[in-house]
Design an enzyme around this catalytic site. Structure first.
Site: not given
Ligand code: PEP
Ligand code: MG
Length: 591
Positions: A198, A443, A467, A514
């Site tokens: 992240h 995911e 993911d 995305c």
């Protein structure tokens, strides 16, 4: 470009966010991070350090008490008692006395004294025979990390600096990153992380370079006096460069800026292949509070992903329904007719926050994450968020997206909650939307395998490749040791994307991507060839991806995708797709 060969003090890490950063170091200590910098404190200022220590102790005690109360409310007294041990530790005179003693006798800053005292007690605990007592060292670690976090008010520390800095740390949690004054950050150099961790995602959305996988032993020697060059294109980190090297990197930075400005000139052109197939491009926002009005000029189809979880990471305050409503409403009004896909909170995995979940999980990425946490543990937060979304939906073209969907039941339960919230709002006479497109993020391999079934229970898919790669290839997305295996173009991932596209067709719904994969010009072409309908990415990647899409025909993209599906290794796939792009869009190879 020729760069000086005379680089002795440098390290080759993993480039996770492009760009060049040049400036002095700011080290961030935190849970599990590198030792804080030792600062000599004059006698007259020692009282101030003690005062800071006591303020941090008070803040920590307050947080622990409120966590304990929350747990009492939700669970039972026995579980809440876990925090009693932490509270006792933070008030323990032996620990506090030891930190005070070190501040006074070593004449140093409170962070360093705390760090040394914790190290000292950890060693003592390690020698204890009694297993129960030895395990208390985990409590100490936890309390120590919390104390350090309260002591290190990074934002304040940065305000005291007279220049912008390169942030150096072992790792940064999303909460720590959110606390930074990013206007004064030149880039990130981290020990842990990967292209989809992240901090890397945030660095890219802030247009800041980031390099991860730099060993702690290298970072430990750096101080605030050292100047760094970080090259977010190649992953190189150079300490105290000579003037020739620095000049060469400044030129490289300028060349990259010029290249991007040239690409941006195409913003008004449609993202269409040479044979006229449109591949709409959307942007990802890492916060619903972003100012979107500027981005509208990048010729995009909308916002393909709004990550909302960062709003929930402040342990002292979770946004209320009205606060969220105002934030979503503003975003929707700014976006006008463009579609806005707001993802409900994806908490769990590495996006954890004190005060959200009471569970200590061994494998958080396989635990209560995303929709699982929302349905099973924090339905209160989930319904508040959905209510705010339903109310805000009146102001624009809102789509709601659910993270980490792995079963049809999760979509059905979510629909039921939405329906009952609509009835409730109706009864109360509160303005809201009744029909909203509901999307599922794909995911996990399991979700991709049943995409045909899931597509009957939702209105669109968005593939979260960050993911999907992690779960398909069993590679922790934040672990630099397995980063060498992290290839989105791996045939196993491509097969699952194909399966998802086929599943979407069965239900007659569109499918977007995305994840970070969509932001790579070559992989974006591959995704278009696999039949993905929309690509959503960090705004800075849009011009390059647009140029890549405009450089090929859909016929070529489909042929490349078909050839890629026959491959057995990601290197073969990469070769196919980069050959095509090198021929059609040679400038991209210069990057
Ligand atoms: C993904 O997994 O690809 C994604 C877009 O979600 P996040 O990176 O926030 O997990
Ligand atoms: Mg994800």
């Amino acid at each position: 470009m020729e760069l000086s060969e005379n680089i002795t003090n440098s390290f080759q890490g993993i480039a996770v966010s492009p760009g060049i950063g040049i400036g002095r170091v700011m080290k961030i200590a935190g849970p599990g991070n590198v030792a804080p910098e030792r600062i000599d404190v004059p006698d007259a200022e020692l009282a101030g350090e003690l005062e800071r220590l006591h303020a941090a102790i008070a803040a920590t005690a307050e947080q622990l008490t409120s966590l304990q109360n929350e747990l009492r409310r939700k669970l039972n007294n026995r579980d809440a008692a876990i925090f009693e041990a932490h509270l006792m530790l933070v008030r323990d005179r032996t620990l506090v006395g030891e930190i005070e003693r070190r501040i006074k006798t070593n004449k140093c800053n409170a962070e360093y004294a705390l760090y040394e005292a914790l190290e000292h007690f950890q060693k003592v605990f390690a020698t204890i025979q009694d297993e129960y007592l030895r395990e208390r060292s985990l409590d100490l670690k936890d309390v120590g990390a919390r104390l350090m976090e309260n002591l290190t008010d990074v934002r304040e520390a940065m305000m005291g600096l007279d220049d912008s800095r390169v942030i150096v740390a072992a790792s940064l949690t999303p909460t720590e990153t959110a606390r930074l004054d990013t206007s004064r950050v030149l880039g990130f150099v981290l020990e842990n992380g990967s292209v989809t961790s992240h901090t890397a995602i945030l660095a890219r959305s802030l247009n800041l370079p980031a390099v991860v996988g730099v060993p702690g032993s290298f970072l430990a020697n750096l101080t605030g006096a050292d100047k760094l060059i970080i090259d977010g294109f190649s992953g190189r980190v150079i300490v105290n460069p000579d003037s020739r090297t620095e000049e060469a990197y400044r030129l490289k930075a300028r060349a990259a800026d010029e290249f991007h400005s040239r690409m941006k000139a195409d913003n008004a052109l449609p993202p269409e292949t040479l044979d006229g197939f449109s591949v709409p491009l959307a942007v990802n926002l890492d916060s619903a509070c972003c100012d979107f009005s500027q981005m509208k000029s990048s010729g995009i189809s909308g916002i393909g992903l709004v990550r909302t979880e960062f709003m929930f990471l402040n342990p002292h305050h979770h946004p209320t329904e009205d606060e969220q409503f105002e934030i979503y409403k503003k975003l929707l009004i700014d976006a006008g007719e463009l579609s806005v896909v707001i993802r409900t909170m994806d908490i769990g995995g590495d996006k954890t926050a004190a005060g959200i979940s009471t569970l200590a999980e061994e494998n958080p990425f396989l635990g209560l994450r995303g929709i699982r946490l929302a349905l099973r543990e924090r339905r209160d937060l989930f319904t508040t968020q959905l209510r705010a979304l339903l109310r805000a939906g009146v102001y624009g073209n809102l789509h709601i997206m659910i993270p980490m969907v792995s079963s049809v039941t999760e979509l059905m339960e979510t629909r039921e909650i939405i329906d009952s919230l609509c009835c409730e709002l109706e009864e109360r006479g509160v303005e809201h939307v009744r029909e909203l497109p509901l999307g599922a993020m794909i995911e996990t391999p399991g979700a991709a395998m049943i995409a045909g079934k899931l597509s009957r229970f939702c209105d669109f898919f968005s593939i979260g490749t960050n993911d999907l790669v992690q779960y398909t290839r069993a590679i922790d997305r934040g672990n630099e040791h397995v980063a060498y295996l992290y290839h989105p173009a791996h045939p196993s991932v491509l097969q699952l994307i194909k399966k998802t596209v086929e599943g979407a067709k069965e239900g007659g719904i569109p499918v977007a991507v995305c994840g970070q994969m969509a932001a790579d010009p070559a992989l974006a072409v591959l995704l278009a060839g696999l039949g993905v309908n929309e690509l959503s990415m960090v705004e800075s990647a849009v011009p390059l991806v647009r140029r890549a899409i405009r450089s090929v025909s859909m016929y070529e993209a489909v042929q490349a995708a078909e050839a890629a599906l026959q491959c057995s290794r990601s290197s073969e796939v990469e070769e196919i797709i980069s050959d095509l792009l090198r021929e059609r869009f040679p400038e991209v190879a210069e990057l």
